[in-house]
Design an enzyme around this catalytic site. Structure first.
Site, PDB file in Angstrom:
ATOM      1  N   ASP A  12       2.585   1.384   2.795  1.00  0.00           N
ATOM      2  CA  ASP A  12       2.285   0.007   3.155  1.00  0.00           C
ATOM      3  C   ASP A  12       2.352  -0.071   4.686  1.00  0.00           C
ATOM      4  O   ASP A  12       2.903   0.831   5.340  1.00  0.00           O
ATOM      5  CB  ASP A  12       3.322  -0.907   2.506  1.00  0.00           C
ATOM      6  CG  ASP A  12       3.230  -2.331   3.007  1.00  0.00           C
ATOM      7  OD1 ASP A  12       2.142  -2.921   2.912  1.00  0.00           O
ATOM      8  OD2 ASP A  12       4.244  -2.844   3.518  1.00  0.00           O
ATOM      9  N   ASP A  14       2.704  -3.547   6.969  1.00  0.00           N
ATOM     10  CA  ASP A  14       3.645  -4.546   7.497  1.00  0.00           C
ATOM     11  C   ASP A  14       4.996  -4.460   6.799  1.00  0.00           C
ATOM     12  O   ASP A  14       5.081  -4.489   5.565  1.00  0.00           O
ATOM     13  CB  ASP A  14       3.080  -5.958   7.305  1.00  0.00           C
ATOM     14  CG  ASP A  14       1.881  -6.220   8.204  1.00  0.00           C
ATOM     15  OD1 ASP A  14       2.022  -6.053   9.433  1.00  0.00           O
ATOM     16  OD2 ASP A  14       0.808  -6.590   7.685  1.00  0.00           O
ATOM     17  N   ASP A 168       7.826  -2.011   1.275  1.00  0.00           N
ATOM     18  CA  ASP A 168       8.995  -2.879   1.445  1.00  0.00           C
ATOM     19  C   ASP A 168       8.981  -4.080   0.513  1.00  0.00           C
ATOM     20  O   ASP A 168       9.863  -4.938   0.613  1.00  0.00           O
ATOM     21  CB  ASP A 168       9.078  -3.378   2.894  1.00  0.00           C
ATOM     22  CG  ASP A 168       7.928  -4.317   3.241  1.00  0.00           C
ATOM     23  OD1 ASP A 168       6.770  -3.967   2.945  1.00  0.00           O
ATOM     24  OD2 ASP A 168       8.187  -5.397   3.785  1.00  0.00           O
TER      25      ASP A 168
END
Length: 219
Positions: A12, A14, A168
Site C-alpha cells: 500500500d 499512504d 496499514d
C-alpha cells in the site's frame, strides 16, 4: 537460492510507505469545513484511508445529497495538492525497497490513490523506477475487492500464493484475504493495531525497520 515464502511483495502507499495519514485526515476535514458540512472526526476520516477517493468521501460523510459529493472531492483535492509534494517517506522505506529490489523480489504498489496522484508521489519521492507494476483505485475496483492483486499478479506472471500484501488498513488485509494472498500489517498508519490483528496477518510491524527485518528473515 529458493525464496522462503514470496516472490512478489505488494505495498500500500499512504500510511505504509508514505507518512501521509494525518495530512489525508486534515484534508477530508478541511473539505467538509469549506462546504459548511459536518466535519468527520479523526477516527472516521482515518478509517476510509485506502479506499478510492469518491468512495472514501461517501463513507466518511454519509447521508449527503448526491450532488454534494463531487464538490467535497474537489475541495479535498485542492487541499491535498497544496501539500502532497511536501510529504515524506517513513524512515527506512527507501533503504528497504532498494534492498528488496537488489535481492530480486518483484515489487508493486496497490493503492487507493488515483493514477495521477500516485505518479506525482512516485516522482516526488524519486521511486518511479523501483516498482515493477502499480495499480490505483481509479483503474480498477477499490479495496477490499481483490482485483488489484489479481491484475498485478497476472501482469507480472506471479502466483498469488507466493504474493504478500503489506498495508496499514483493514481494507488492505481484507483485499489480500479475498485474493488468496498473504497479508502483513503495519500498525503505524491509519487503522489501529487491534483491528488489523483481528484479520490475522502473518506479521504486524511496528515500524519500517521491523518490517524490513522480518522480510529479510522470512520472505
Amino acid at each position: 537460492m529458493a525464496r522462503k515464502s514470496f516472490d512478489l511483495i505488494v505495498f500500500d502507499w499512504d500510511g505504509t510507505l508514505m507518512d501521509s495519514t494525518a495530512t489525508i485526515v486534515r484534508c477530508i476535514q478541511s473539505a467538509a469545513k469549506d462546504l459548511g458540512l459536518p466535519i468527520p472526526d479523526r477516527k472516521v476520516a482515518s478509517h476510509v484511508i485506502g479506499l478510492g477517493l469518491s468512495e472514501a468521501i461517501r463513507m466518511a460523510m454519509p447521508g449527503l445529497e448526491s450532488h454534494v459529493y463531487p464538490r467535497v472531492v474537489e475541495r479535498y483535492r485542492h487541499h491535498y495538492l497544496a501539500q502532497d509534494e511536501d510529504l515524506i517517506l517513513f524512515v527506512g522505506v527507501r533503504e528497504m525497497l532498494a534492498d528488496l529490489s537488489q535481492q530480486g523480489y518483484f515489487l508493486a504498489v496497490a493503492t487507493g490513490k488515483s493514477r495521477v496522484g500516485l505518479n506525482r508521489a512516485l516522482h516526488s519521492s524519486n521511486l518511479l523506477s523501483v516498482f515493477d507494476a502499480t495499480r490505483c483505485a481509479d483503474e480498477t475496483f477499490s479495496k477490499p475487492h481483490p482485483a488489484m492483486l489479481h491484475e498485478l499478479t497476472r501482469e507480472l506472471g506471479q502466483d498469488l500464493k507466493r504474493t504478500v500484501m503489506i498495508g496499514d488498513t483493514t481494507h488492505d488485509l481484507q483485499m489480500a484475504i479475498n485474493a488468496g494472498a498473504a497479508a502483513i500489517a503495519v500498525d503505524y498508519g491509519a487503522h489501529p493495531a487491534s483491528e488489523l490483528i483481528a484479520l490475522h496477518p502473518i506479521f504486524t510491524a511496528s515500524s519500517v525497520i521491523a518490517l524490513h527485518t522480518w522480510l529479510n528473515d522470512n520472505a
